[in-house]
Every structure is written in C-alpha cells, then in structure tokens.
Design a protein around this motif. Structure first.
Motif, PDB file in Angstrom:
ATOM      1  N   SER A   1       0.823  -1.201   0.000  1.00  0.00           N
ATOM      2  CA  SER A   1       0.000   0.000   0.000  1.00  0.00           C
ATOM      3  C   SER A   1       0.855   1.248   0.000  1.00  0.00           C
ATOM      4  O   SER A   1       1.996   1.240   0.417  1.00  0.00           O
ATOM      5  CB  SER A   1      -0.910   0.017   1.234  1.00  0.00           C
ATOM      6  OG  SER A   1      -0.154   0.242   2.380  1.00  0.00           O
ATOM      7  N   SER A   2       0.253   2.335  -0.458  1.00  0.00           N
ATOM      8  CA  SER A   2       0.996   3.588  -0.486  1.00  0.00           C
ATOM      9  C   SER A   2       1.363   4.037   0.911  1.00  0.00           C
ATOM     10  O   SER A   2       2.401   4.663   1.122  1.00  0.00           O
ATOM     11  CB  SER A   2       0.164   4.669  -1.175  1.00  0.00           C
ATOM     12  OG  SER A   2      -1.069   4.848  -0.499  1.00  0.00           O
TER      13      SER A   2
ATOM     14  N   TYR B   1       7.170 -10.472   2.885  1.00  0.00           N
ATOM     15  CA  TYR B   1       7.593 -11.726   2.257  1.00  0.00           C
ATOM     16  C   TYR B   1       7.481 -11.724   0.741  1.00  0.00           C
ATOM     17  O   TYR B   1       8.361 -12.221   0.049  1.00  0.00           O
ATOM     18  CB  TYR B   1       6.808 -12.893   2.861  1.00  0.00           C
ATOM     19  CG  TYR B   1       7.036 -12.999   4.342  1.00  0.00           C
ATOM     20  CD1 TYR B   1       8.180 -13.627   4.838  1.00  0.00           C
ATOM     21  CD2 TYR B   1       6.148 -12.432   5.251  1.00  0.00           C
ATOM     22  CE1 TYR B   1       8.423 -13.702   6.205  1.00  0.00           C
ATOM     23  CE2 TYR B   1       6.378 -12.494   6.616  1.00  0.00           C
ATOM     24  CZ  TYR B   1       7.518 -13.124   7.084  1.00  0.00           C
ATOM     25  OH  TYR B   1       7.766 -13.173   8.434  1.00  0.00           O
ATOM     26  N   PHE B   2       6.397 -11.197   0.207  1.00  0.00           N
ATOM     27  CA  PHE B   2       6.217 -11.250  -1.235  1.00  0.00           C
ATOM     28  C   PHE B   2       5.155 -10.263  -1.676  1.00  0.00           C
ATOM     29  O   PHE B   2       4.342  -9.778  -0.878  1.00  0.00           O
ATOM     30  CB  PHE B   2       5.808 -12.652  -1.692  1.00  0.00           C
ATOM     31  CG  PHE B   2       4.529 -13.138  -1.066  1.00  0.00           C
ATOM     32  CD1 PHE B   2       3.307 -12.882  -1.666  1.00  0.00           C
ATOM     33  CD2 PHE B   2       4.547 -13.833   0.141  1.00  0.00           C
ATOM     34  CE1 PHE B   2       2.123 -13.313  -1.079  1.00  0.00           C
ATOM     35  CE2 PHE B   2       3.365 -14.261   0.728  1.00  0.00           C
ATOM     36  CZ  PHE B   2       2.147 -14.006   0.122  1.00  0.00           C
ATOM     37  N   THR B   3       5.157  -9.939  -2.950  1.00  0.00           N
ATOM     38  CA  THR B   3       4.058  -9.261  -3.623  1.00  0.00           C
ATOM     39  C   THR B   3       3.776 -10.065  -4.891  1.00  0.00           C
ATOM     40  O   THR B   3       4.572 -10.918  -5.282  1.00  0.00           O
ATOM     41  CB  THR B   3       4.407  -7.804  -3.975  1.00  0.00           C
ATOM     42  OG1 THR B   3       5.540  -7.801  -4.844  1.00  0.00           O
ATOM     43  CG2 THR B   3       4.731  -7.005  -2.729  1.00  0.00           C
TER      44      THR B   3
ATOM     45  N   GLY C   1       4.775  -0.741  -9.977  1.00  0.00           N
ATOM     46  CA  GLY C   1       5.236   0.630 -10.057  1.00  0.00           C
ATOM     47  C   GLY C   1       5.458   1.259  -8.700  1.00  0.00           C
ATOM     48  O   GLY C   1       5.641   2.471  -8.600  1.00  0.00           O
ATOM     49  N   GLU C   2       5.455   0.476  -7.655  1.00  0.00           N
ATOM     50  CA  GLU C   2       5.741   0.940  -6.303  1.00  0.00           C
ATOM     51  C   GLU C   2       7.103   0.388  -5.914  1.00  0.00           C
ATOM     52  O   GLU C   2       7.304  -0.826  -5.844  1.00  0.00           O
ATOM     53  CB  GLU C   2       4.662   0.460  -5.329  1.00  0.00           C
ATOM     54  CG  GLU C   2       3.301   1.043  -5.653  1.00  0.00           C
ATOM     55  CD  GLU C   2       2.216   0.497  -4.752  1.00  0.00           C
ATOM     56  OE1 GLU C   2       1.206   1.180  -4.597  1.00  0.00           O
ATOM     57  OE2 GLU C   2       2.394  -0.614  -4.214  1.00  0.00           O
ATOM     58  N   MET C   3       8.038   1.298  -5.649  1.00  0.00           N
ATOM     59  CA  MET C   3       9.437   0.910  -5.599  1.00  0.00           C
ATOM     60  C   MET C   3       9.737  -0.203  -4.595  1.00  0.00           C
ATOM     61  O   MET C   3      10.420  -1.178  -4.911  1.00  0.00           O
ATOM     62  CB  MET C   3      10.315   2.119  -5.298  1.00  0.00           C
ATOM     63  CG  MET C   3      11.808   1.835  -5.427  1.00  0.00           C
ATOM     64  SD  MET C   3      12.809   3.320  -5.248  1.00  0.00           S
ATOM     65  CE  MET C   3      12.423   4.159  -6.778  1.00  0.00           C
ATOM     66  N   VAL C   4       9.243  -0.101  -3.374  1.00  0.00           N
ATOM     67  CA  VAL C   4       9.576  -1.095  -2.360  1.00  0.00           C
ATOM     68  C   VAL C   4       8.900  -2.430  -2.661  1.00  0.00           C
ATOM     69  O   VAL C   4       9.528  -3.494  -2.601  1.00  0.00           O
ATOM     70  CB  VAL C   4       9.198  -0.587  -0.955  1.00  0.00           C
ATOM     71  CG1 VAL C   4       9.473  -1.670   0.094  1.00  0.00           C
ATOM     72  CG2 VAL C   4       9.974   0.674  -0.621  1.00  0.00           C
ATOM     73  N   GLY C   5       7.612  -2.388  -2.997  1.00  0.00           N
ATOM     74  CA  GLY C   5       6.919  -3.626  -3.344  1.00  0.00           C
ATOM     75  C   GLY C   5       7.545  -4.301  -4.539  1.00  0.00           C
ATOM     76  O   GLY C   5       7.692  -5.527  -4.577  1.00  0.00           O
ATOM     77  N   ASP C   6       7.924  -3.501  -5.525  1.00  0.00           N
ATOM     78  CA  ASP C   6       8.573  -4.065  -6.705  1.00  0.00           C
ATOM     79  C   ASP C   6       9.911  -4.686  -6.345  1.00  0.00           C
ATOM     80  O   ASP C   6      10.304  -5.723  -6.893  1.00  0.00           O
ATOM     81  CB  ASP C   6       8.776  -2.979  -7.766  1.00  0.00           C
ATOM     82  CG  ASP C   6       7.462  -2.520  -8.388  1.00  0.00           C
ATOM     83  OD1 ASP C   6       6.415  -3.113  -8.066  1.00  0.00           O
ATOM     84  OD2 ASP C   6       7.501  -1.564  -9.175  1.00  0.00           O
ATOM     85  N   ALA C   7      10.622  -4.049  -5.407  1.00  0.00           N
ATOM     86  CA  ALA C   7      11.916  -4.589  -4.990  1.00  0.00           C
ATOM     87  C   ALA C   7      11.753  -5.934  -4.292  1.00  0.00           C
ATOM     88  O   ALA C   7      12.561  -6.853  -4.479  1.00  0.00           O
ATOM     89  CB  ALA C   7      12.627  -3.593  -4.070  1.00  0.00           C
TER      90      ALA C   7
END
Length: 502
Positions: free
Chosen positions: A13-14, A93-95, A100-106
């Motif tokens: 989430s943002s 743990y995972f997405t 396009g969300e930097m941390v989630g994408d990482a």
C-alpha cells in the motif's frame, strides 16, 4: 501435510511505502554496524545523503558485498515452503508482481532473483503469528512436525512467536549450517550477539525483515512548541551527546497546562510527554540495561536489571510520570494528543510518523531514545516486538537447502530491497534537510535486542522483565518488591536455558 493455500498480497500500500520515507535513513550504514560510536552525527554520511537527495541515485559501495553461497548452486526447481505470519503489520515476504511501487517491486524482484539463482520456487503458507497468536503459530509448527508428512522448509513470524516456537524445541540450531554467515552485514551484529544461547543461534533477522526497520524506537518532538515555549531545540543536545533522561526531564518541567480549564488532567490539556506504558521500553533498553545476560555459557538474570542504575532510572521515570507534565495514555488515545499538537514529546516506533502522525500541522523533529547519562558511550535503540525472526523447523527435509535460501534471501534483500528504500528516502525526505538523516543514522547503529523480549511468552502472567519495569513506571508495582523477589525471574530464565540444553 494439510493442503497449503498460497496467500498473495495485492500490492504494498501507499501508506506502507510512505512509512519507509521515515525509517530508512537508517540504511545509510550497513545493518550490522553496531560498534561505531555514534554520539556525534556522521557528517560524511549526511553529506552523501544530501547529494543523493538532489537526484544522484548512486548507491553505497557496500551494497556490492556478496554472500558465500557457491556459484552454480542449483536445487533443480524444488519448492521451498515458507510458513509466515499473515497478520504482520507491514508487507515483508512477497508481492504478486511489479506495480510501479518501488519497495513492493523490490520485494518481488528479490524473490525472483533468489528463485532464479538457486533454481527454486517459493511457496508461502499463511497462518496467524503475531504476539497474540504466538500459541497458534507454535501449534501450527508442532502439528506439522508430528504429522509425518511434508515439512515446512522455513518458518518466520513475530519475534515472540518464534521465541515460543524455539523454546518448544521446534527449531534447528542455525550455526550448524555455515552457509549462513552471521558476520555478513545483513545480519545485525547486535542481534546475532544478544540472541545466542551458549554460542548457538536458533533464529535470525536483519535486512531480510522489513518489519525490523519499521519498529525502531525513537522520540518525536513538536518543533513549534519548543519555539513557543522558548525551549532549546533538543536536537542541540542530541548533536553534542547530552540528550539524556535528565535532559528529557529538565525540558519537560513546567510544560503542562490545564488548557480546557476543568481543573483536572485530561487529553485536552498540554503535556511535555504523552505516551503509552508499552513504549517505556525505549528508556529501559536505551539506558544500556537488559533483562537476560547471555554472555557466558548459560542464561541468567542481568545484574543490571536489579542494580542501582535500574533503581535510579525507575525512580526518575516514576517521578516524571507522577508529575502533571507527563502522562501514560491508553493504547488508542495517546497518539492523537501528540498529533494534534498537545504534547511536546512522544516515544514510539518510527513507523507512526506516517501511520498515525501524517495529519499533524506542526514541524516535527526526531531523536533517539535518551541515554541514561552523559557517561553512556552511545545512544541505544530498542526495537519494537513486531519484527520477524526466521528459522528452520526441526523436521525440515533438507535443512541445508533451507539455510542456503535464508542466506540468499537476506543477502539479496540487502542489495535489492534496502537500496530501493534508500533511494526513496534520498529523493524525498532528505531534500528537506539533513537533521533527520543524522538521527536515523544513529538510531539504526544503536539497535539493541534482548532474549527476555524474544522469550516473553515463556514468562507467566506478564512477569517478563520489561513488563515488571512497565508496571513500576505506571505505579502498579513496587520496584523494591521486584528486586526483592528475583527468584521467579531466575527460575524462568533457567527454564529457558534448560529447554535448549536437552
């Protein structure tokens, strides 16, 4: 084993992403650094941060440090099952893809890199495992161990849940697997040192746990109020190493005002310090006092816990909270008092800056927990309990493989997730100035851990060392009684040690 349901988050989430703005200044230094003396802010680090805040996205060279996993390690597409706590406060743990969300994408890229590198496939199995569900998590592992079927390869949950699970004899001793190199920077030295039992390690954490970063204890303060009340900006005292318990008390003196005029202290009045008793742990562990001493070949009650220094600390805090200047609010009501500008200080976990204080209308500063006194070498940071510990269950079919995955996961987190967080901070938070960056740098370097918190669920009826401290501060227990009745504490600590000596 019973059917596994792979749970997938929609995305980070943002709000979570924004929380990282505040937390990850800590990542200016390697996570394992804990021996550097941080009383004077690291001006070189701050200068680097300011440079990167203008758009230079060059990452620190130390992110190029690699693990010792042999090149070509190949597990032939095998599935690695991870039992994790689905009720964690922040995604870790995972997405389910890049959004396009930097941390989630990482996080997504980290997992993909580990899967490709080791030729494995992650399978994430959810169960409840926060503090209130520690017994559920332990029982889930216990039932799996005794089922005789497929085993979980890796388990990870709230620190207290893993502590209870390890105490119950359900986790492997990780130093049996040298592929987990605890000298690497993704394993904080302070946690490695303080969580060992007679030189053995049963759980680990560090860069691998985003929740660890979110839970660092800090003191936020209202800069507008310091100006209005003609109080010296406490950042000045942080800067010269004199931000102490006594300084907190001094700055708090006389701040209370009966704003609503009803003649009694209420949440509508003005306070110096308004917090919750749970978070007084920041003062306990920030004063270099622990609950369990694990420095030898056994575990024992820390002499500091019932020593003169602790007695003085308790007395000072009791006096502060007995004055009108400080109050211990309810778990649901204390944050709005600070958020709405009616308190000078609040002590809490760093992530409330966005989760609870995002609607504030004043300029806010941040400080580490105060030192006990000016003779204390450095600022020390307790980490809130809801961070994740990782381990390998005793019935893991291929524990060496599980250990290899844990090391690769942590190593890749250090290089992939951490830099993503770092860049977000560099381009946003640091653009406002370097003070917060300096403080979080010090906060992260000073993180401390204690086995009495990890094994909190083993102590009966909230009788763990930190609980007894909290009761004394809030006036519901006599500290002299605690000191005079050490035997129950000593017996529980011995029971913990004996559980690992079987």
């Amino acid at each position: 084993m019973k059917s596994k349901h792979v749970f997938q988050f929609l995305h980070v989430s943002s709000a979570i992403k924004l929380t990282v703005f505040i937390l990850s200044a800590a990542l200016l230094v390697p996570l394992a650094v804990s021996c550097a003396k941080p009383d004077t802010p690291n001006t070189e680090t701050t200068a680097s941060a300011a440079t990167q805040g203008t758009g230079d996205t060059t990452l620190p060279a130390d992110t190029e440090i690699t693990d010792d996993i042999p090149a070509g390690t190949d597990f032939d597409g095998e599935t690695v099952s991870v039992l994790y706590w689905e009720d964690a406060e922040n995604t870790e743990y995972f997405t389910d893809g890049e959004k396009g969300e930097m941390v989630g994408d990482a996080i997504f890229r980290r997992n993909a890199k580990v899967e490709d590198r080791l030729k494995i496939k992650f399978e994430f199995v959810p169960t409840k495992g926060n503090s209130g569900n520690s017994e559920n998590f332990k029982t889930t592992v216990y039932n799996n161990v005794n089922a005789g079927g497929d085993a979980y390869d890796i388990i990870s949950a709230h620190s207290r849940a893993i502590g209870l699970t390890a105490y119950s004899g359900l986790t492997r001793e990780l130093t049996e697997y040298p592929v987990i190199n605890l000298s690497k920077p993704w394993w904080p030295e302070s946690l490695v040192t303080s969580s060992s039992i007679a030189g053995k390690t049963y759980f680990v954490s560090g860069d691998i746990s985003t929740n660890l970063l979110y839970m660092m204890y800090v003191v936020f303060y209202n800069k507008n109020m310091t100006s209005d009340l003609h109080i010296t900006d406490p950042y000045t005292f942080f800067k010269d190493g004199t931000w102490t318990i006594d300084k907190l008390i001094e700055l708090s003196n006389g701040v209370y005002s009966d704003v609503d005029g009803n003649g009694i202290a209420s949440a509508d009045d003005r306070y110096a310090l308004y917090s919750n008793v749970l978070h007084t742990d920041a003062f306990f562990f920030g004063s270099d006092i622990g609950g369990i001493d694990n420095s030898g070949n056994t575990l024992k009650l820390s002499e500091k816990f019932t020593g003169e220094k602790m007695g003085t600390l308790v007395e000072k805090l009791q006096t502060l909270y007995a004055s009108p200047d400080a109050a211990l609010g309810s778990s649901s009501g204390y944050k709005p008092v600070f958020r709405d500008g009616r308190a000078l200080f609040i002590v809490d976990r760093a992530d409330i800056a966005i989760s609870d204080l995002n609607e504030k209308t004043f300029d806010m500063g941040v400080l580490p927990a105060p030192k006990y006194d000016e003779n204390q070498e450095k600022y020390l940071t307790a980490v809130g309990n809801p961070f994740s510990l990782y381990s390998v269950p005793v019935n893991a079919s291929e524990p060496e493989r599980a250990a290899t995955v844990i090391e690769a996961w942590a190593s890749e987190s250090y290089r992939t997730v951490t830099p993503a967080v770092f860049e977000i901070t560099m381009k946003t938070k640091y653009a406002e100035g370097g003070e917060d960056a300096e403080v979080y740098d010090v906060v992260r370097r000073g993180t401390v851990f204690d086995l009495s918190r990890i094994f909190w669920k083993v102590f009966s009826s909230d009788s763990a060392p930190d609980s007894l401290f909290q009761k004394a501060i809030s006036g519901t227990a006599s500290w002299s009684t605690v000191v005079g009745n050490k035997k129950p504490l000593q017996n529980t600590i011995k029971k913990i040690f004996d559980a690992f000596e079987k």
